[in-house]
Design a protein around this motif. Sequence first.
Motif, PDB file in Angstrom:
ATOM      1  N   PHE A 132       0.834  -1.150  -0.028  1.00 32.54           N
ATOM      2  CA  PHE A 132       0.112  -0.016  -0.027  1.00 32.54           C
ATOM      3  C   PHE A 132       0.800   1.155   0.017  1.00 32.54           C
ATOM      4  N   GLY A 133       1.988   1.151   0.588  1.00 35.56           N
ATOM      5  CA  GLY A 133       2.859   2.448   0.896  1.00 35.56           C
ATOM      6  C   GLY A 133       3.578   2.624  -0.474  1.00 35.56           C
ATOM      7  N   ALA A 134       3.812   1.427  -1.262  1.00 35.76           N
ATOM      8  CA  ALA A 134       4.367   1.555  -2.324  1.00 35.76           C
ATOM      9  C   ALA A 134       3.347   1.973  -3.550  1.00 35.76           C
ATOM     10  N   THR A 135       2.125   2.195  -3.126  1.00 35.46           N
ATOM     11  CA  THR A 135       1.143   2.409  -3.916  1.00 35.46           C
ATOM     12  C   THR A 135       0.567   1.306  -5.029  1.00 35.46           C
ATOM     13  N   ASN A 136       1.126  -0.036  -4.590  1.00 32.24           N
ATOM     14  CA  ASN A 136       0.697  -1.153  -5.392  1.00 32.24           C
ATOM     15  C   ASN A 136      -0.727  -1.694  -4.769  1.00 32.24           C
ATOM     16  N   TYR A 137      -1.923  -0.963  -4.946  1.00 27.57           N
ATOM     17  CA  TYR A 137      -3.068  -1.156  -4.309  1.00 27.57           C
ATOM     18  C   TYR A 137      -3.590  -2.618  -4.363  1.00 27.57           C
ATOM     19  N   LEU A 138      -3.543  -3.018  -5.629  1.00 32.21           N
ATOM     20  CA  LEU A 138      -4.217  -4.304  -6.017  1.00 32.21           C
ATOM     21  C   LEU A 138      -3.301  -5.413  -5.353  1.00 32.21           C
ATOM     22  N   ALA A 139      -2.197  -5.267  -5.398  1.00 34.64           N
ATOM     23  CA  ALA A 139      -1.342  -6.376  -4.489  1.00 34.64           C
ATOM     24  C   ALA A 139      -1.573  -6.385  -3.197  1.00 34.64           C
ATOM     25  N   SER A 140      -1.805  -5.034  -2.715  1.00 33.72           N
ATOM     26  CA  SER A 140      -1.856  -4.958  -1.072  1.00 33.72           C
ATOM     27  C   SER A 140      -3.355  -5.535  -0.904  1.00 33.72           C
ATOM     28  N   ILE A 141      -4.312  -5.508  -1.631  1.00 35.11           N
ATOM     29  CA  ILE A 141      -5.621  -6.055  -1.447  1.00 35.11           C
ATOM     30  C   ILE A 141      -5.615  -7.699  -1.489  1.00 35.11           C
ATOM     31  N   ALA A 142      -4.705  -8.291  -2.299  1.00 37.29           N
ATOM     32  CA  ALA A 142      -4.322  -9.593  -2.424  1.00 37.29           C
ATOM     33  C   ALA A 142      -3.827 -10.149  -1.285  1.00 37.29           C
ATOM     34  N   ASP A 143      -2.910  -9.159  -0.595  1.00 35.96           N
ATOM     35  CA  ASP A 143      -2.062  -9.484   0.761  1.00 35.96           C
ATOM     36  C   ASP A 143      -3.427  -9.579   1.733  1.00 35.96           C
ATOM     37  N   TYR A 144      -4.071  -8.391   1.942  1.00 38.38           N
ATOM     38  CA  TYR A 144      -5.065  -8.229   2.920  1.00 38.38           C
ATOM     39  C   TYR A 144      -5.895  -9.401   2.928  1.00 38.38           C
ATOM     40  N   ASP A 145      -6.418 -10.138   1.601  1.00 37.95           N
ATOM     41  CA  ASP A 145      -7.417 -11.193   1.436  1.00 37.95           C
ATOM     42  C   ASP A 145      -6.468 -12.519   2.295  1.00 37.95           C
ATOM     43  N   LYS A 146      -5.338 -12.588   1.954  1.00 40.58           N
ATOM     44  CA  LYS A 146      -4.727 -13.717   2.447  1.00 40.58           C
ATOM     45  C   LYS A 146      -4.590 -13.593   4.032  1.00 40.58           C
ATOM     46  N   ALA A 147      -4.423 -12.598   4.497  1.00 39.61           N
ATOM     47  CA  ALA A 147      -4.169 -12.369   5.973  1.00 39.61           C
ATOM     48  C   ALA A 147      -5.739 -12.601   6.690  1.00 39.61           C
ATOM     49  N   LEU A 148      -6.594 -12.129   5.892  1.00 40.66           N
ATOM     50  CA  LEU A 148      -8.157 -12.307   6.287  1.00 40.66           C
ATOM     51  C   LEU A 148      -8.319 -13.644   6.294  1.00 40.66           C
ATOM     52  N   GLU A 149      -7.772 -14.428   5.202  1.00 39.23           N
ATOM     53  CA  GLU A 149      -8.229 -15.806   5.138  1.00 39.23           C
ATOM     54  C   GLU A 149      -7.493 -16.735   6.338  1.00 39.23           C
ATOM     55  N   LEU A 150      -6.242 -16.028   6.946  1.00 43.06           N
ATOM     56  CA  LEU A 150      -5.830 -16.714   7.970  1.00 43.06           C
ATOM     57  C   LEU A 150      -6.306 -16.401   9.372  1.00 43.06           C
ATOM     58  N   ASN A 151      -6.955 -14.981   9.503  1.00 44.98           N
ATOM     59  CA  ASN A 151      -7.409 -14.538  10.569  1.00 44.98           C
ATOM     60  C   ASN A 151      -8.494 -13.504  10.099  1.00 44.98           C
ATOM     61  N   GLU A 152      -9.737 -13.968  10.213  1.00 43.21           N
ATOM     62  CA  GLU A 152     -10.760 -12.954   9.809  1.00 43.21           C
ATOM     63  C   GLU A 152     -11.295 -12.306  10.718  1.00 43.21           C
ATOM     64  N   ALA A 153     -10.666 -12.361  11.825  1.00 42.66           N
ATOM     65  CA  ALA A 153     -11.109 -11.338  13.051  1.00 42.66           C
ATOM     66  C   ALA A 153     -10.297 -10.178  13.242  1.00 42.66           C
ATOM     67  N   GLU A 154      -9.613  -9.738  12.066  1.00 39.10           N
ATOM     68  CA  GLU A 154      -8.706  -8.808  12.204  1.00 39.10           C
ATOM     69  C   GLU A 154      -9.326  -7.398  11.827  1.00 39.10           C
ATOM     70  N   GLY A 155      -9.951  -6.508  12.354  1.00 40.81           N
ATOM     71  CA  GLY A 155     -10.832  -5.209  12.013  1.00 40.81           C
ATOM     72  C   GLY A 155      -9.778  -4.387  11.406  1.00 40.81           C
ATOM     73  N   ALA A 156      -8.474  -4.425  11.569  1.00 42.20           N
ATOM     74  CA  ALA A 156      -7.355  -3.525  10.903  1.00 42.20           C
ATOM     75  C   ALA A 156      -7.092  -4.061   9.495  1.00 42.20           C
ATOM     76  N   ASP A 157      -7.179  -5.101   9.242  1.00 44.14           N
ATOM     77  CA  ASP A 157      -7.074  -5.546   7.926  1.00 44.14           C
ATOM     78  C   ASP A 157      -8.346  -5.228   7.006  1.00 44.14           C
ATOM     79  N   PHE A 158      -9.339  -5.328   7.454  1.00 45.73           N
ATOM     80  CA  PHE A 158     -10.651  -4.954   6.876  1.00 45.73           C
ATOM     81  C   PHE A 158     -10.413  -3.547   6.590  1.00 45.73           C
ATOM     82  N   PHE A 159      -9.925  -2.635   7.366  1.00 43.97           N
ATOM     83  CA  PHE A 159     -10.119  -1.291   7.342  1.00 43.97           C
ATOM     84  C   PHE A 159      -9.034  -0.944   6.303  1.00 43.97           C
TER      85      PHE A 159
END
Length: 191
Positions: A125-152
């Motif tokens: 996200f900091g490197a402005t690669n938003y699509l790639a950041s979404i893919a990593d947030y998807d994976k993080a949420l797949e592993l832990n779907e109770a993380e509000g910060a990742d949804f935000f």
Amino acid sequence: MEQLFSLSDLSNFMSINLMIMILGNIKLKLTVLMLSFSMISVGQNKEEVLSHGNSKYDLGDYSNAIEDYNAAIELDRSYVDAYVKRGLSKYKLGEYLQSIADFDVAIELDPTDSKTFSYRANAKFGATNYLASIADYDKALELNEAEGADFFHRAAAKCILEDIDGCCKDLSKAADLGYESARDAMAKWCK
């Protein structure tokens, strides 16, 4: 408690310092002094080195923390915690691409840690690669779907990419999970 150096180590160190005083050559002084300090630190293990780096990290001394994390990695090339902390330090210094490289190694070594995916997503996200950041947030949420910060944070990337519906769904989920800033963002983006 384990003793870091023996009496003979201290005696050698004092002998070296005496030799420095006798010789008087500045260049030699520095070389011998650096050698003596490196001899004392040889006995450290990767956890001790990481701990020193973490102390520097906690003080905001990210560049020197990176040096300790480098040393920990030299002691164990598969030390996941050292790669993660070095990546976080580089992230704090705004070195997003370098931090991503460290998170890549950490994920390769341990693909089950949701936090590392989240950290890498933040760096992307900091490197402005938003699509790639979404893919990593998807994976993080797949592993832990109770993380509000990742949804935000995923919502922020979606808003930037003008996926307002996706953004609002993620903000709603973040708010449901108690992420405080999500409600304010919903008021702005989700009318």
